[in-house]
Scaffold this motif. Structure first.
Motif, PDB file in Angstrom:
ATOM      1  N   GLN A 166    -132.761  73.799  -2.421  1.00  0.00           N
ATOM      2  CA  GLN A 166    -131.318  74.018  -2.321  1.00  0.00           C
ATOM      3  C   GLN A 166    -130.888  73.704  -0.892  1.00  0.00           C
ATOM      4  O   GLN A 166    -131.690  73.766   0.044  1.00  0.00           O
ATOM      5  CB  GLN A 166    -130.966  75.479  -2.646  1.00  0.00           C
ATOM      6  CG  GLN A 166    -131.314  75.910  -4.040  1.00  0.00           C
ATOM      7  CD  GLN A 166    -130.436  75.244  -5.079  1.00  0.00           C
ATOM      8  OE1 GLN A 166    -129.314  74.863  -4.814  1.00  0.00           O
ATOM      9  NE2 GLN A 166    -130.972  75.088  -6.267  1.00  0.00           N
ATOM     10  N   ASP A 167    -129.623  73.397  -0.720  1.00  0.00           N
ATOM     11  CA  ASP A 167    -129.075  73.094   0.601  1.00  0.00           C
ATOM     12  C   ASP A 167    -129.318  74.256   1.569  1.00  0.00           C
ATOM     13  O   ASP A 167    -129.585  74.055   2.748  1.00  0.00           O
ATOM     14  CB  ASP A 167    -127.578  72.810   0.458  1.00  0.00           C
ATOM     15  CG  ASP A 167    -127.068  71.850   1.497  1.00  0.00           C
ATOM     16  OD1 ASP A 167    -127.887  71.165   2.140  1.00  0.00           O
ATOM     17  OD2 ASP A 167    -125.832  71.773   1.662  1.00  0.00           O
ATOM     18  N   SER A 168    -129.248  75.461   1.059  1.00  0.00           N
ATOM     19  CA  SER A 168    -129.416  76.653   1.899  1.00  0.00           C
ATOM     20  C   SER A 168    -130.861  76.863   2.349  1.00  0.00           C
ATOM     21  O   SER A 168    -131.117  77.669   3.244  1.00  0.00           O
ATOM     22  CB  SER A 168    -128.935  77.890   1.148  1.00  0.00           C
ATOM     23  OG  SER A 168    -129.705  78.070  -0.031  1.00  0.00           O
ATOM     24  N   GLN A 169    -131.822  76.145   1.775  1.00  0.00           N
ATOM     25  CA  GLN A 169    -133.236  76.329   2.114  1.00  0.00           C
ATOM     26  C   GLN A 169    -133.729  75.343   3.180  1.00  0.00           C
ATOM     27  O   GLN A 169    -134.888  75.420   3.581  1.00  0.00           O
ATOM     28  CB  GLN A 169    -134.090  76.169   0.858  1.00  0.00           C
ATOM     29  CG  GLN A 169    -133.838  77.231  -0.182  1.00  0.00           C
ATOM     30  CD  GLN A 169    -134.593  76.945  -1.470  1.00  0.00           C
ATOM     31  OE1 GLN A 169    -134.455  75.869  -2.035  1.00  0.00           O
ATOM     32  NE2 GLN A 169    -135.363  77.915  -1.923  1.00  0.00           N
TER      33      GLN A 169
ATOM     34  N   ASP B 101    -133.133  75.121   6.385  1.00  0.00           N
ATOM     35  CA  ASP B 101    -133.588  75.804   7.611  1.00  0.00           C
ATOM     36  C   ASP B 101    -134.936  76.482   7.410  1.00  0.00           C
ATOM     37  O   ASP B 101    -135.782  76.472   8.312  1.00  0.00           O
ATOM     38  CB  ASP B 101    -132.546  76.821   8.069  1.00  0.00           C
ATOM     39  CG  ASP B 101    -131.276  76.164   8.598  1.00  0.00           C
ATOM     40  OD1 ASP B 101    -131.339  74.971   8.989  1.00  0.00           O
ATOM     41  OD2 ASP B 101    -130.224  76.833   8.609  1.00  0.00           O
ATOM     42  N   ASP B 102    -135.171  77.052   6.232  1.00  0.00           N
ATOM     43  CA  ASP B 102    -136.462  77.691   5.955  1.00  0.00           C
ATOM     44  C   ASP B 102    -137.595  76.667   5.971  1.00  0.00           C
ATOM     45  O   ASP B 102    -138.674  76.930   6.504  1.00  0.00           O
ATOM     46  CB  ASP B 102    -136.426  78.399   4.597  1.00  0.00           C
ATOM     47  CG  ASP B 102    -135.430  79.550   4.559  1.00  0.00           C
ATOM     48  OD1 ASP B 102    -135.093  80.084   5.632  1.00  0.00           O
ATOM     49  OD2 ASP B 102    -134.995  79.903   3.445  1.00  0.00           O
TER      50      ASP B 102
ATOM     51  N   LYS C  75    -127.465  64.339  -1.024  1.00  0.00           N
ATOM     52  CA  LYS C  75    -127.646  65.566  -0.251  1.00  0.00           C
ATOM     53  C   LYS C  75    -128.958  65.543   0.529  1.00  0.00           C
ATOM     54  O   LYS C  75    -129.175  66.382   1.385  1.00  0.00           O
ATOM     55  CB  LYS C  75    -127.654  66.773  -1.190  1.00  0.00           C
ATOM     56  CG  LYS C  75    -126.347  67.062  -1.848  1.00  0.00           C
ATOM     57  CD  LYS C  75    -126.509  68.308  -2.708  1.00  0.00           C
ATOM     58  CE  LYS C  75    -125.246  68.701  -3.399  1.00  0.00           C
ATOM     59  NZ  LYS C  75    -125.418  69.904  -4.204  1.00  0.00           N
TER      60      LYS C  75
ATOM     61  N   ARG D 220    -131.966  65.015   3.066  1.00  0.00           N
ATOM     62  CA  ARG D 220    -131.894  65.022   4.520  1.00  0.00           C
ATOM     63  C   ARG D 220    -133.085  64.300   5.100  1.00  0.00           C
ATOM     64  O   ARG D 220    -134.220  64.474   4.648  1.00  0.00           O
ATOM     65  CB  ARG D 220    -131.879  66.463   5.035  1.00  0.00           C
ATOM     66  CG  ARG D 220    -130.728  67.320   4.546  1.00  0.00           C
ATOM     67  CD  ARG D 220    -129.400  66.975   5.190  1.00  0.00           C
ATOM     68  NE  ARG D 220    -129.447  67.053   6.622  1.00  0.00           N
ATOM     69  CZ  ARG D 220    -129.148  68.137   7.338  1.00  0.00           C
ATOM     70  NH1 ARG D 220    -128.744  69.221   6.734  1.00  0.00           N
ATOM     71  NH2 ARG D 220    -129.237  68.123   8.644  1.00  0.00           N
TER      72      ARG D 220
ATOM     73  N   VAL E  61    -133.009  67.341  -1.619  1.00  0.00           N
ATOM     74  CA  VAL E  61    -132.139  68.488  -1.827  1.00  0.00           C
ATOM     75  C   VAL E  61    -131.409  68.331  -3.153  1.00  0.00           C
ATOM     76  O   VAL E  61    -130.937  67.256  -3.486  1.00  0.00           O
ATOM     77  CB  VAL E  61    -131.121  68.602  -0.675  1.00  0.00           C
ATOM     78  CG1 VAL E  61    -130.209  69.803  -0.873  1.00  0.00           C
ATOM     79  CG2 VAL E  61    -131.839  68.693   0.664  1.00  0.00           C
TER      80      VAL E  61
END
Length: 166
Positions: free
Chosen positions: A76-79, A81-82, A111, A113, A165
């Protein structure tokens, strides 16, 4: 002769009405059957489309389940950074130095990266890092390019990789 026959037919108006009604009812039955047949054909076509869509949905669900079972899968986009944190921890655990990390401009079409990083360390540590890099991130990662340059007694490594992503 025609007059007698015609007068007999007119005398039996009830029979004429009966035959006319029978003819009208027969035509209505034929048209109704045609309408019913068209409705049946449309219902069958709709049923086939539904079966096809259900099979497509089931196939998609099976493929998604297989993908979800995989260790590395799109994140997911939110992951992001993890995953990047996990990469930094890996670099540190292999005794490498991170000299640069950047993310070039991304395309609006996807999406996914892309990241560039430069590492410095021993050849053995660098090769260990590269061999375990994709497995330890728990994300679907593609290494796009790797280049090595000597740097005194160590190796300077440039790695370009892509995170997929959803």
């Amino acid at each position: 002769m025609n007059n007698k026959y015609f007068s007999k037919v007119l005398a039996n108006r009830g029979v004429l009405a009966y035959i006319s009604a029978l003819l009208v009812v027969s035509l209505l039955v034929v048209f109704s059957f045609g309408f019913a047949w068209d409705s049946y054909q449309q219902a069958e076509a709709t049923k086939q489309k539904m079966v096809s869509m259900q099979k497509l949905t089931e196939t998609y669900a099976q493929k998604k389940a297989l993908l979800e079972q995989e260790e590395a899968r799109p994140i997911q986009d939110s992951q992001i950074d993890d995953v990047q944190t996990a990469v930094l921890v890996q670099i540190q655990s292999h005794g490498l130095e991170l000299s640069q990390m950047s993310s070039p401009a991304q395309s609006d079409k996807t999406k996914d990266r892309i990241f560039d990083m430069e590492l410095r360390g021993s050849y053995d540590d660098t090769m260990d890092f590269i061999s375990t890099f994709r497995q330890k991130t728990k994300a679907l990662v593609a290494i796009l390019s790797v280049s090595f340059r000597p740097d005194k007694e160590k190796v300077k490594t440039s790695i370009k990789y892509k995170l997929y992503v959803r």
